[in-house]
Write an enzyme that holds these catalytic residues in place. Sequence first.
Site, short mmCIF file in Angstrom:
data_model
loop_
_atom_site.label_atom_id
_atom_site.label_comp_id
_atom_site.label_asym_id
_atom_site.label_seq_id
_atom_site.Cartn_x
_atom_site.Cartn_y
_atom_site.Cartn_z
CG HIS A 67 -0.30 -0.17 2.51
ND1 HIS A 67 -0.04 -1.41 3.06
CD2 HIS A 67 0.18 0.73 3.42
CE1 HIS A 67 0.54 -1.28 4.24
NE2 HIS A 67 0.70 0.02 4.48
CB CYS A 198 2.20 0.64 10.21
SG CYS A 198 0.84 1.18 9.14
#
Length: 659
Positions: A67, A198
């Site tokens: 992503h 993250c």
Amino acid sequence: MKITDLMIKQTMIMDLKATTKEAAIDELIASLSANGRINDPVLFKQMILKREEESSTGIGGGIAMPHAKTKAVNEATVVFAKSAGGVEFESLDEEPAYLFFMIAAPEGAANTHLRTLAALSRLLIDAEFIDKLKNTKTPDEVTALFDAKQEEQEAAKKAEEEKAKREEEAKAKAEQPAGMIVGNPSNLEAFVVAVTACPTGIAHTFMAEDALKKKAKELGINIRVETNGSEGAKNVLTSDEIRRASGVIVAADKQVEMARFDGKPLLQRPVSDGIRKPEELIRKAAAGDAPIYRNEGKAASDAAPAGKTSVGSKIYKDLMNGISHMLPFVVGGGILLAISFLFEQVASVDNPIVKLLQTIGGGDGAFHFLIPILAGFIAMSIGDRPALMPGMVGGFMAASSNAGFLGGLAAGFLAGYIVIGLRKVFAGLPKTLDGLKPILLYPVFGLLVTGAIMFYLFDPVFSWINEGLISGLNNLGTGNAVLLGLILGGMMAIDMGGPFNKAAYTFAIGVFTSSGNTNGLMMAAVMAGGMVPPLAIALATTLFKNKFTEDERKSGLTNYVLGLSFITEGAIPFAAADPMRVLTSCILGSAIAGGLTQFWQINIPAPHGGIFVAALANHALLFLLSVAVGAVVSALVFGLWKKPIEAKQVEVRAERSIV
């Protein structure tokens, strides 16, 4: 918004052909591009690979979720793909990936999109759902499965909220502590708090949250999870919840606020451990089986993230922390200086605008802070906040002497590791003195030791080097002008403001002033040599785009202006990050440029200004040609030598696997 609003049927790949990780990424990106969901496949791939460098998005269980959030994305999209044979995706469980979800989020992604992506991430924790997904044959089956599962999830969430509300009301009546969100409400002793994060905050953050909550519920342990995602911190932990917790879990691959956990048992792990090892983390935190975190700017050594990092990666991270904080000073100050040189050509050196711009941008303004900021934030990356001040002072001492930017680098690492050493030295002090360490002991002793080493070791050594260089240049004389030009030009690129650079520039200034400001032969050599490094960096980032990140390319563009203005410092961030390639290539090109100026006997009767004073040269076009040749040579050597981002990624991973 439904998850399937982002999972466009036309983009789905029900039979992925790729057999390697990069091929799988390329095939998924090709689907996005073919359907108009992205506008720059090259940039999007670079951002995908940049995320992979942080940690693999192959989360295990046969799933991969590459992503990126970037301006290369037109519309938020999730590409679903299936592979019958599986792809080696460097997954966390070292098993092949069969299901792929490539998430493409635009830079200005709406909160609704981000929440939907978070909901998708949470669904992928459900093993039963994944098994059903593996058996789908058509895009219609995929969307139907997701729609049904999301409806089921939303209904369960509503029921859980109602249940939690009833439990809160019952607790309030019983005068029990509030805030037990998940788990067995009768087990009031076992309460854990956690933070997940993250780098991009799109997928792993929420998968770790959901995995921890589910496992806590199975174990009958209450948990409260704060997420640091793309929308910022959500479900932020309160001071009361932290106080009551048996232990703390920080499953994060980026910096989170740590001072609030002072005195608590704390497990600090990669976000992937929150997904893969929730039971281990929860049991340890609930039992208080973790090192006590002390807010001395850093956790105890055994509270560090479990993922191993090589020495090279650690040094690189520390350098990047210093460089990223220094870069605004280089860009802002450099541009203002360039503008001042332009004004100086149409006005005079005493013009108020020229003085203002040179004061703000130059040695009395932004450029005054370059080396201290670089050193301070390198030190902070190593020893955290207590190392910032001694690092900055050491950097200032380097900048004020002949130590230059190389001395600043040394000062940063020196201060950082001195503070780490002080932690060990003072570890045996009584607990009652813990509060004095960060506010008294570390600053005083860190500054004293760093300053003493800088004063008694670095300054004398670099001064000796500087004086020796000037003496050597004087002895060369004019017997071989081209050789002297090669040496002077090359020296300008060796340390970009340090003793070598200063020695060459001082020698040229000495010749210039002693001739009554008329003999600018040596000035031409040092000016050409000093212009080459930033111009070479700019050219390399333009010609070899696949070898630089988006941020590096933006910084590279700024170097066109800095290079033309004879501001060598623009290349410092690149030189600090990749010294071998940058310095070698720049020294070569600068030496060629300096030698050519002497071969063509170019005279520039001005001590600074770059392209803005080129018109004053006796051979202006030849001077510009000298600079251009040197810059092109350096750019080609650097660009061809530097590895593409993809190759660099593989190299870093290989290095980590060895460690």
